[in-house]
Enzyme design. Structure first.
Site, PDB file in Angstrom:
ATOM      1  N   ASP A  67       0.723  -1.047   0.210  1.00  0.00           N
ATOM      2  CA  ASP A  67      -0.043   0.049  -0.117  1.00  0.00           C
ATOM      3  C   ASP A  67       1.285   1.245   0.080  1.00  0.00           C
ATOM      4  O   ASP A  67       2.104   0.696   0.206  1.00  0.00           O
ATOM      5  CB  ASP A  67      -1.411   0.355   1.112  1.00  0.00           C
ATOM      6  CG  ASP A  67      -0.301  -0.635   2.553  1.00  0.00           C
ATOM      7  OD1 ASP A  67       0.820  -0.289   2.492  1.00  0.00           O
ATOM      8  OD2 ASP A  67      -0.785  -1.042   3.406  1.00  0.00           O
ATOM      9  N   HIS A 138      -7.856  -4.509   9.932  1.00  0.00           N
ATOM     10  CA  HIS A 138      -7.539  -4.772   8.700  1.00  0.00           C
ATOM     11  C   HIS A 138      -6.478  -5.453   8.232  1.00  0.00           C
ATOM     12  O   HIS A 138      -5.164  -6.081   8.524  1.00  0.00           O
ATOM     13  CB  HIS A 138      -7.428  -3.249   8.630  1.00  0.00           C
ATOM     14  CG  HIS A 138      -6.402  -2.176   8.606  1.00  0.00           C
ATOM     15  ND1 HIS A 138      -6.604  -1.001   9.126  1.00  0.00           N
ATOM     16  CD2 HIS A 138      -4.951  -2.095   9.236  1.00  0.00           C
ATOM     17  CE1 HIS A 138      -5.418  -0.374   9.091  1.00  0.00           C
ATOM     18  NE2 HIS A 138      -3.932  -1.415   9.895  1.00  0.00           N
TER      19      HIS A 138
HETATM   20  P1  PGA Z   1       1.483  -1.514  12.550  1.00  0.00           P
HETATM   21  O1  PGA Z   1       0.769  -1.593  11.330  1.00  0.00           O
HETATM   22  O2  PGA Z   1       2.937  -2.406  12.024  1.00  0.00           O
HETATM   23  O3  PGA Z   1       2.258   0.484  12.843  1.00  0.00           O
HETATM   24  O4  PGA Z   1       1.348  -1.735  14.357  1.00  0.00           O
HETATM   25  C1  PGA Z   1       0.049  -2.753  10.654  1.00  0.00           C
HETATM   26  C2  PGA Z   1      -0.962  -2.199   9.790  1.00  0.00           C
HETATM   27  O5  PGA Z   1      -2.042  -1.182  10.972  1.00  0.00           O
HETATM   28  O6  PGA Z   1      -1.058  -2.801   9.530  1.00  0.00           O
END
Ligand code: PGA
Length: 240
Positions: A67, A138
């Site tokens: 993304d 998500h």
């Molecule tokens: P993070 O994000 O690794 O910063 O916790 C994971 C995500 O939101 O998919």
């Protein structure tokens, strides 16, 4: 889903890096699907160490990232292109021409989605996809919803995701409200997947995923449909 419970963040990072390193050793020109965020940072640090020690060779590796925020320029230090350069690509022997991140400045959303899907297809699909998990379940920016997009698309971030991600920005108002994200079909095309989770704040999403039922209201639960997923989490994420 295979589950590996690591003692802490450091061990989770090491275990995930071992799997990525093995994938590269088995197929030097493999296609890695990569993720940004706090979770995989330690894994990238381990891979850099492996490369410096001559044990991991990125020279033929190709990558596609999950993304990218929209709108954002690649040189913006909050962009995921910038993150990948800084946390991995600038420190290993990868050819940057072989690295792909959605174009955060694309004005034709459908066109960008189609372009990105074609890149994945032309690479022959993803061999190993690395995923983090949001507190809301998500994966990528496939946010909880009644309907999910199959392919790369422009996604609206939920209020919760904007708040959680604001820790990287000066203020919550600076967080982009949209992002390009690979869709569920793009992710599910990967031949294998590692789902990483660290910290108590990920426990609910991990527990929901491990229940084994499927709901688009927690997109990570759909991973129960994929035949080759390894969850690598630390004790905090596993036990809460
Ligand atoms: P993070 O994000 O690794 O910063 O916790 C994971 C995500 O939101 O998919």
């Amino acid at each position: 889903m295979k589950v590996i419970v690591a003692k802490d963040y450091a061990e989770m990072s090491l275990r995930a890096a071992e799997i990525v390193a093995k994938q590269i050793a088995d197929k030097p020109d493999c296609v890695l699907g990569l993720a940004t965020g706090s979770t995989p940072e330690g894994m990238y640090a381990e891979l850099i160490k492996g490369c410096e020690a001559g044990k991991v060779d990125f020279s033929a590796v190709r990558t596609v990232n999950l993304d990218e925020y929209y709108p954002i320029k690649p040189e913006n230090d909050q962009s995921y292109r910038y993150f990948m350069n800084e946390k991995l690509f600038d420190h290993v022997n990868i050819d940057k021409a072989n690295t792909n991140v959605p174009n955060g400045m694309a004005t034709d959303a459908a066109g960008e989605g189609a372009r990105y899907e074609k890149i994945i297809e032309d690479l022959g699909g993803i061999d190993l996809q690395v995923l983090g998990i949001g507190q809301n379940g998500h994966i990528g920016f496939n946010e909880p919803a009644e309907e999910l997009d199959p392919i790369t698309h422009l996604a609206d971030l939920t209020e919760e995701t904007i708040r959680v991600n604001s820790r990287f920005f000066e203020s919550v108002d600076d967080v982009p409200k949209q992002a390009f994200s690979m869709g569920m079909k793009s992710i599910f095309g990967a031949r294998s997947i590692i789902l990483m989770a660290s910290g108590k704040n990920k426990h609910n999403a991990v527990a929901k995923t491990l229940e084994g039922k499927i709901t688009t209201l927690c997109p990570a639960t759909l991973l129960n449909l994929h035949p080759n997923v390894v969850l690598i989490c630390d004790e905090d994420a596993y036990n809460g």
